[in-house]
Enzyme design. Structure first.
Site, PDB file in Angstrom:
ATOM      1  N   THR A   8       0.835  -1.204   0.000  1.00 12.76           N
ATOM      2  CA  THR A   8       0.000   0.000   0.000  1.00 12.76           C
ATOM      3  C   THR A   8       0.868   1.251   0.000  1.00 12.76           C
ATOM      4  O   THR A   8       0.600   2.214  -0.731  1.00 12.76           O
ATOM      5  CB  THR A   8      -0.939   0.004   1.215  1.00 12.76           C
ATOM      6  OG1 THR A   8      -1.912  -1.033   1.055  1.00 12.76           O
ATOM      7  CG2 THR A   8      -1.674   1.339   1.346  1.00 12.76           C
ATOM      8  N   ASN A  23      -6.589  -9.709  -7.095  1.00 17.80           N
ATOM      9  CA  ASN A  23      -6.458 -10.373  -5.802  1.00 17.80           C
ATOM     10  C   ASN A  23      -7.704 -11.156  -5.416  1.00 17.80           C
ATOM     11  O   ASN A  23      -7.642 -12.037  -4.562  1.00 17.80           O
ATOM     12  CB  ASN A  23      -6.128  -9.345  -4.708  1.00 17.80           C
ATOM     13  CG  ASN A  23      -7.260  -8.370  -4.456  1.00 17.80           C
ATOM     14  OD1 ASN A  23      -7.839  -7.830  -5.389  1.00 17.80           O
ATOM     15  ND2 ASN A  23      -7.575  -8.129  -3.195  1.00 17.80           N
ATOM     16  N   GLN A  72      -0.007  -9.693  -6.454  1.00 18.90           N
ATOM     17  CA  GLN A  72      -0.479 -11.067  -6.573  1.00 18.90           C
ATOM     18  C   GLN A  72       0.215 -11.832  -7.697  1.00 18.90           C
ATOM     19  O   GLN A  72       0.032 -13.045  -7.822  1.00 18.90           O
ATOM     20  CB  GLN A  72      -1.994 -11.089  -6.777  1.00 18.90           C
ATOM     21  CG  GLN A  72      -2.795 -10.558  -5.601  1.00 18.90           C
ATOM     22  CD  GLN A  72      -2.716 -11.454  -4.374  1.00 18.90           C
ATOM     23  OE1 GLN A  72      -2.313 -12.605  -4.440  1.00 18.90           O
ATOM     24  NE2 GLN A  72      -3.126 -10.913  -3.230  1.00 18.90           N
ATOM     25  N   GLY A 129       5.603  -8.451   0.799  1.00 15.62           N
ATOM     26  CA  GLY A 129       6.260  -9.577   1.445  1.00 15.62           C
ATOM     27  C   GLY A 129       5.320 -10.630   1.969  1.00 15.62           C
ATOM     28  O   GLY A 129       5.529 -11.827   1.777  1.00 15.62           O
ATOM     29  N   HIS A 130       4.245 -10.221   2.658  1.00 11.48           N
ATOM     30  CA  HIS A 130       3.426 -11.213   3.347  1.00 11.48           C
ATOM     31  C   HIS A 130       2.543 -12.032   2.421  1.00 11.48           C
ATOM     32  O   HIS A 130       1.934 -13.007   2.854  1.00 11.48           O
ATOM     33  CB  HIS A 130       2.580 -10.552   4.445  1.00 11.48           C
ATOM     34  CG  HIS A 130       1.472  -9.681   3.965  1.00 11.48           C
ATOM     35  ND1 HIS A 130       1.660  -8.374   3.595  1.00 11.48           N
ATOM     36  CD2 HIS A 130       0.160  -9.920   3.798  1.00 11.48           C
ATOM     37  CE1 HIS A 130       0.513  -7.846   3.228  1.00 11.48           C
ATOM     38  NE2 HIS A 130      -0.424  -8.769   3.342  1.00 11.48           N
ATOM     39  N   THR A 183      14.938   4.702   9.075  1.00  7.95           N
ATOM     40  CA  THR A 183      15.839   3.564   9.259  1.00  7.95           C
ATOM     41  C   THR A 183      15.190   2.286   8.751  1.00  7.95           C
ATOM     42  O   THR A 183      14.053   1.964   9.081  1.00  7.95           O
ATOM     43  CB  THR A 183      16.190   3.393  10.752  1.00  7.95           C
ATOM     44  OG1 THR A 183      16.807   4.601  11.217  1.00  7.95           O
ATOM     45  CG2 THR A 183      17.135   2.224  10.969  1.00  7.95           C
ATOM     46  N   CYS A 218      -8.654  -6.078   2.908  1.00  9.03           N
ATOM     47  CA  CYS A 218      -8.370  -4.702   3.312  1.00  9.03           C
ATOM     48  C   CYS A 218      -9.635  -3.865   3.404  1.00  9.03           C
ATOM     49  O   CYS A 218      -9.754  -2.801   2.792  1.00  9.03           O
ATOM     50  CB  CYS A 218      -7.366  -4.077   2.352  1.00  9.03           C
ATOM     51  SG  CYS A 218      -5.774  -4.929   2.362  1.00  9.03           S
TER      52      CYS A 218
END
Length: 379
Positions: A73, A149, A177, A198-199, A235, A320
């Site tokens: 996002t 998705n 996706q 990533g997830h 960071t 979401c």
């Protein structure tokens, strides 16, 4: 009967891979700030750059083209909000099937936003896109998704790239996706930017990336202290990056033929249990890991609750929406009747899915349908 524990919602988030867990824990043992020049800082920098190379490898990108973000996002928002400013966009075009992050970011720019429609099979309406491109005044920022998705429909990115690429306009592809499911070759492809997550591939939540070509290198959202070569301040989350890289490397070895077999088993079972089942996007090319279907008369809210009580986790579409069960904007854009869209269920497989998961779902659904039939007869 003992309660099952069957997870069939990989399109929302895939379980943490063992390789990602190992890399995450190893990185958490490191100390320091990756921007520091001492030995501890250099060790963290090496961890980040290893993760960058691994993610780039799965995306077909050059390592320097990978900008780590906190999520897909954020990557989409950086590309749209930052890209609209950098490329002096006058209008933004977003496909009607895009993740909600895209139109939300487009609206946040204050620029005019055009919706590119979907065809009944779930593919983007290329005739409408051609018309939008031909009539555009000024610079146009085009945002499209590669794989939907909700339905798993694969968009003709090659044709879209051929339409947008030779023009003066900018192309952003939401590849969330597609990443890990289809071959990506970002470095050699036409899109100016791509967003990945990533997830969705078995890394922890909280890490994504924006892939950028050299001419889009100054697309920024968070200025900060110059991290990520000045492209995203703050960071770096080095432990999450390490896990993302390990997950990407492992995902490159996934057997998608096996997952297609699970989809085939599921769809055959659905047609046996409910001959009137509607499988959305069945007439288009789809990735072999997800089935979005509706059985007329079986509301998704009711079915999901009953499945959850039996220990099976599925969804009705995008995750979401703050936990809400609502009618899919994707299905409505495909012209699906609202009363049928209210019956939509999405079953999505991933790296640790098994044949037993598919058969467990079919068995549970058979029980639900039999109960519904008895209830209807009693009434």
């Amino acid at each position: 009967m003992a309660r099952q524990n069957v997870y069939l919602d990989h399109n929302a988030a895939s379980p943490l891979r063992p390789e990602a867990r190992t890399a995450l824990l190893a990185a958490l043992d490191l100390t320091g700030n990756p921007s520091s020049v001492h030995a501890h800082g250099r060790a963290l920098r090496d961890t980040i750059e290893t993760g960058r190379r691994q993610v780039a490898g799965l995306a077909g990108a050059e390592p320097r083209q990978v900008v780590f973000t906190g999520s897909a996002t954020e990557a989409i928002t950086q590309a749209i909000v930052g890209g609209a400013k950098m490329f002096a966009a006058s209008t933004i075009a977003v496909s009607a099937g895009d993740h909600i992050a895209a139109p939300q970011a487009a609206n946040a720019t204050g620029l005019p936003v055009i919706s590119i429609g979907l065809l009944p099979d779930g593919r983007i309406d290329l005739d409408q896109l051609a018309k939008i491109l031909a009539e555009a005044e000024g610079n146009l920022l085009v945002c499209v998704h590669w794989v939907n998705n909700e339905t798993g429909v694969v968009q003709p990115i090659g044709r879209i790239s051929a339409m947008v690429g030779p023009t003066r306009h900018t192309l952003l592809v939401d590849a969330v996706q597609a990443f890990g499911k289809l071959p990506l070759d970002f470095a050699a492809s036409a899109p100016d930017m791509m967003a990945i997550s990533g997830h969705k591939i078995g890394a922890p939540s909280g890490i994504g990336a924006l892939l950028v070509k050299g001419h889009a290198d100054t697309v920024r959202l968070i200025p900060g202290g110059g991290q990520e070569q000045g492209r995203r301040g703050g960071t770096e989350a080095f432990a999450l990056i390490a896990a993302f890289g390990a997950a990407a490397e492992a995902a490159g070895n996934d057997d998608w033929t096996r997952l297609q077999g699970l989809v085939d088993t599921l769809e055959a079972g659905l047609k046996t249990l409910a001959p009137d089942v509607v499988i959305f996007g069945a007439e288009a090319e789809r990735v072999g890991s997800v089935v979005n279907f509706a059985i007329p008369g079986l509301k998704s809210a009711t079915a999901m609750m009953a499945l959850d009580l039996q220990g099976l986790s599925v969804s009705s579409g995008s995750a979401c929406s703050s936990g809400k069960v609502s009618v899919s904007h994707v299905l409505l854009a495909m012209g699906v009747a609202p009363e049928l869209a209210e019956c939509a269920l999405r079953v999505s497989f991933g790296w640790n899915s098994t044949e037993e998961d598919a058969t467990a779902f079919l068995s549970a659904l058979e029980t639900i349908l039999a109960r519904q039939k008895r209830s209807g007869q009693a009434a």
